[in-house]
Design a protein around this motif. Structure first.
Motif, PDB file in Angstrom:
ATOM      1  N   ARG A  38      -8.724  -3.760 -10.496  1.00 25.97           N
ATOM      2  CA  ARG A  38      -8.258  -3.459  -9.141  1.00 25.97           C
ATOM      3  C   ARG A  38      -9.056  -2.305  -8.566  1.00 25.97           C
ATOM      4  NH1 ARG A  38      -2.187  -1.115 -10.515  1.00 25.97           N
ATOM      5  NH2 ARG A  38      -2.839   0.900 -11.401  1.00 25.97           N
ATOM      6  N   GLN A  39      -9.110  -2.294  -7.247  1.00 27.49           N
ATOM      7  CA  GLN A  39      -9.801  -1.224  -6.547  1.00 27.49           C
ATOM      8  C   GLN A  39      -8.986  -0.827  -5.338  1.00 27.49           C
ATOM      9  OE1 GLN A  39     -13.897  -2.043  -5.507  1.00 27.49           O
ATOM     10  NE2 GLN A  39     -14.354   0.139  -5.338  1.00 27.49           N
ATOM     11  N   ALA A  40      -8.525   0.404  -5.357  1.00 26.57           N
ATOM     12  CA  ALA A  40      -7.786   0.954  -4.230  1.00 26.57           C
ATOM     13  C   ALA A  40      -8.766   1.638  -3.280  1.00 26.57           C
ATOM     14  CB  ALA A  40      -6.745   1.944  -4.734  1.00 26.57           C
ATOM     15  N   PRO A  41      -8.394   1.812  -2.008  1.00 26.45           N
ATOM     16  CA  PRO A  41      -9.299   2.454  -1.050  1.00 26.45           C
ATOM     17  C   PRO A  41      -9.739   3.833  -1.530  1.00 26.45           C
ATOM     18  CG  PRO A  41      -7.463   1.442   0.095  1.00 26.45           C
ATOM     19  CD  PRO A  41      -7.149   1.343  -1.373  1.00 26.45           C
ATOM     20  N   GLY A  42     -11.040   4.065  -1.505  1.00 25.57           N
ATOM     21  CA  GLY A  42     -11.578   5.359  -1.888  1.00 25.57           C
ATOM     22  C   GLY A  42     -11.648   5.603  -3.383  1.00 25.57           C
ATOM     23  N   LYS A  43     -11.313   4.588  -4.176  1.00 33.22           N
ATOM     24  CA  LYS A  43     -11.321   4.762  -5.628  1.00 33.22           C
ATOM     25  C   LYS A  43     -12.254   3.747  -6.284  1.00 33.22           C
ATOM     26  CE  LYS A  43      -6.674   6.675  -6.076  1.00 33.22           C
ATOM     27  NZ  LYS A  43      -5.374   6.584  -6.811  1.00 33.22           N
ATOM     28  N   GLN A  44     -12.622   4.035  -7.521  1.00 30.23           N
ATOM     29  CA  GLN A  44     -13.462   3.108  -8.265  1.00 30.23           C
ATOM     30  C   GLN A  44     -12.641   1.943  -8.803  1.00 30.23           C
ATOM     31  OE1 GLN A  44     -15.431   5.524 -11.285  1.00 30.23           O
ATOM     32  NE2 GLN A  44     -17.208   5.790  -9.959  1.00 30.23           N
ATOM     33  N   ARG A  45     -13.330   0.835  -9.031  1.00 36.14           N
ATOM     34  CA  ARG A  45     -12.672  -0.308  -9.634  1.00 36.14           C
ATOM     35  C   ARG A  45     -12.270   0.047 -11.065  1.00 36.14           C
ATOM     36  NH1 ARG A  45     -15.317  -6.209  -8.949  1.00 36.14           N
ATOM     37  NH2 ARG A  45     -15.256  -5.385  -6.813  1.00 36.14           N
ATOM     38  N   GLU A  46     -11.066  -0.331 -11.437  1.00 35.43           N
ATOM     39  CA  GLU A  46     -10.570  -0.002 -12.763  1.00 35.43           C
ATOM     40  C   GLU A  46      -9.998  -1.239 -13.449  1.00 35.43           C
ATOM     41  OE1 GLU A  46      -7.232   2.665 -12.762  1.00 35.43           O
ATOM     42  OE2 GLU A  46      -6.092   1.467 -11.324  1.00 35.43           O
ATOM     43  N   LEU A  47     -10.084  -1.229 -14.772  1.00 31.20           N
ATOM     44  CA  LEU A  47      -9.512  -2.311 -15.555  1.00 31.20           C
ATOM     45  C   LEU A  47      -7.987  -2.189 -15.571  1.00 31.20           C
ATOM     46  CD1 LEU A  47      -9.846  -4.709 -17.555  1.00 31.20           C
ATOM     47  CD2 LEU A  47      -9.895  -3.000 -19.380  1.00 31.20           C
ATOM     48  N   ASP A  83       5.392  -6.913 -12.579  1.00 30.73           N
ATOM     49  CA  ASP A  83       6.801  -6.601 -12.348  1.00 30.73           C
ATOM     50  C   ASP A  83       6.968  -5.114 -12.071  1.00 30.73           C
ATOM     51  OD1 ASP A  83       7.434  -8.865 -15.036  1.00 30.73           O
ATOM     52  OD2 ASP A  83       7.624  -9.292 -12.895  1.00 30.73           O
ATOM     53  N   SER A  84       8.107  -4.768 -11.519  1.00 34.06           N
ATOM     54  CA  SER A  84       8.419  -3.360 -11.222  1.00 34.06           C
ATOM     55  C   SER A  84       7.268  -2.697 -10.481  1.00 34.06           C
ATOM     56  CB  SER A  84       8.717  -2.605 -12.525  1.00 34.06           C
ATOM     57  OG  SER A  84       9.785  -3.206 -13.223  1.00 34.06           O
ATOM     58  N   LEU A  85       6.808  -3.351  -9.457  1.00 35.13           N
ATOM     59  CA  LEU A  85       5.643  -2.850  -8.722  1.00 35.13           C
ATOM     60  C   LEU A  85       5.935  -1.535  -8.021  1.00 35.13           C
ATOM     61  CD1 LEU A  85       4.332  -6.253  -7.427  1.00 35.13           C
ATOM     62  CD2 LEU A  85       2.961  -4.584  -8.675  1.00 35.13           C
ATOM     63  N   LYS A  86       4.895  -0.706  -7.967  1.00 37.58           N
ATOM     64  CA  LYS A  86       4.983   0.617  -7.349  1.00 37.58           C
ATOM     65  C   LYS A  86       3.963   0.714  -6.224  1.00 37.58           C
ATOM     66  CE  LYS A  86       5.953   2.642 -11.907  1.00 37.58           C
ATOM     67  NZ  LYS A  86       5.517   3.667 -12.895  1.00 37.58           N
ATOM     68  N   PRO A  87       4.188   1.598  -5.262  1.00 37.42           N
ATOM     69  CA  PRO A  87       3.201   1.761  -4.183  1.00 37.42           C
ATOM     70  C   PRO A  87       1.795   2.057  -4.705  1.00 37.42           C
ATOM     71  CG  PRO A  87       5.248   2.829  -3.590  1.00 37.42           C
ATOM     72  CD  PRO A  87       5.408   2.384  -5.014  1.00 37.42           C
ATOM     73  N   GLU A  88       1.701   2.756  -5.807  1.00 35.73           N
ATOM     74  CA  GLU A  88       0.373   3.083  -6.353  1.00 35.73           C
ATOM     75  C   GLU A  88      -0.326   1.880  -6.971  1.00 35.73           C
ATOM     76  OE1 GLU A  88       3.255   4.661  -6.960  1.00 35.73           O
ATOM     77  OE2 GLU A  88       3.393   5.311  -9.066  1.00 35.73           O
ATOM     78  N   ASP A  89       0.349   0.740  -7.054  1.00 35.62           N
ATOM     79  CA  ASP A  89      -0.298  -0.493  -7.496  1.00 35.62           C
ATOM     80  C   ASP A  89      -1.053  -1.183  -6.358  1.00 35.62           C
ATOM     81  OD1 ASP A  89       2.611  -1.127  -9.479  1.00 35.62           O
ATOM     82  OD2 ASP A  89       0.668  -0.374 -10.181  1.00 35.62           O
ATOM     83  N   THR A  90      -0.898  -0.665  -5.160  1.00 42.39           N
ATOM     84  CA  THR A  90      -1.579  -1.246  -4.004  1.00 42.39           C
ATOM     85  C   THR A  90      -3.088  -1.175  -4.182  1.00 42.39           C
ATOM     86  OG1 THR A  90       0.219  -0.714  -2.485  1.00 42.39           O
ATOM     87  CG2 THR A  90      -1.976  -1.008  -1.528  1.00 42.39           C
ATOM     88  N   ALA A  91      -3.741  -2.331  -4.079  1.00 38.46           N
ATOM     89  CA  ALA A  91      -5.186  -2.414  -4.288  1.00 38.46           C
ATOM     90  C   ALA A  91      -5.635  -3.855  -4.057  1.00 38.46           C
ATOM     91  CB  ALA A  91      -5.557  -1.984  -5.705  1.00 38.46           C
ATOM     92  N   VAL A  92      -6.935  -4.047  -4.052  1.00 38.54           N
ATOM     93  CA  VAL A  92      -7.506  -5.388  -4.139  1.00 38.54           C
ATOM     94  C   VAL A  92      -7.683  -5.691  -5.624  1.00 38.54           C
ATOM     95  CG1 VAL A  92      -9.425  -6.905  -3.569  1.00 38.54           C
ATOM     96  CG2 VAL A  92      -8.660  -5.166  -1.917  1.00 38.54           C
ATOM     97  N   TYR A  93      -7.167  -6.814  -6.052  1.00 37.51           N
ATOM     98  CA  TYR A  93      -7.218  -7.214  -7.454  1.00 37.51           C
ATOM     99  C   TYR A  93      -8.288  -8.290  -7.644  1.00 37.51           C
ATOM    100  CZ  TYR A  93      -3.075  -4.521  -8.574  1.00 37.51           C
ATOM    101  OH  TYR A  93      -2.186  -3.480  -8.795  1.00 37.51           O
TER     102      TYR A  93
END
Length: 123
Positions: A38-47, A83-93
C-alpha cells in the motif's frame, strides 16, 4: 502479457471490513511470492502482507491480527481480507505476484503488479 486486475476497494467506516481481490489474466504455475502493498499520500510504498511458495505468511506489524492474505489456486486469485479497518489504513493497495505463468508461448517467469485500488477508511 500477464495482467493483475484488482478489485474490492472503496470507502468504509472505521471498524469495517473489505476484501480485496487480485486476479491474474494467466494461469499461475508456481509462485515465489504473492503480496499486497500500500501507498498512502506522501509516503513510500510498504509491504502489507505476503504469501510465500511454502504457504507461509508475513504481515506488517500494523495489520497483524486484522488482515489476512489468501490464495485461490483454481481462480488464479490472491485476496486480502481486511477487518477492523482504521483511518490509517487509507491508501492505494497494490498486489504483486512473482512467479511462473502459463502463457501462449509456454511458461514465463515474471514479477507483476496490479494497477492499484483505493481504500478509504473514514466516518
Amino acid at each position: 502479457q500477464v495482467q493483475l486486475v484488482e478489485s474490492g476497494g472503496g470507502l468504509v467506516q472505521p471498524g469495517g471490513s473489505l476484501r480485496l481481490s487480485c486476479a491474474a489474466s494467466r494461469s499461475i504455475g508456481s509462485i515465489n511470492t504473492m503480496g499486497w502493498y500500500r501507498q498512502a499520500p506522501g509516503k513510500q510504498r510498504e509491504l502489507v502482507a505476503a504469501l510465500s511458495s511454502t504457504g507461509s505468511t508475513n504481515y506488517a506489524d500494523s495489520v497483524k491480527g486484522r488482515f489476512t492474505i489468501s490464495r485461490d489456486h483454481a481462480k488464479n486469485t490472491v485476496y486480502l481480507q481486511m477487518d477492523s479497518l482504521k483511518p490509517e489504513d487509507t491508501a492505494v493497495y497494490y498486489c504483486n505476484v512473482d512467479g511462473i505463468f502459463l502463457v501462449a508461448a509456454g511458461l514465463r517467469r515474471g514479477d507483476y503488479w496490479g494497477q492499484g485500488t483505493q481504500v478509504t477508511v473514514s466516518s
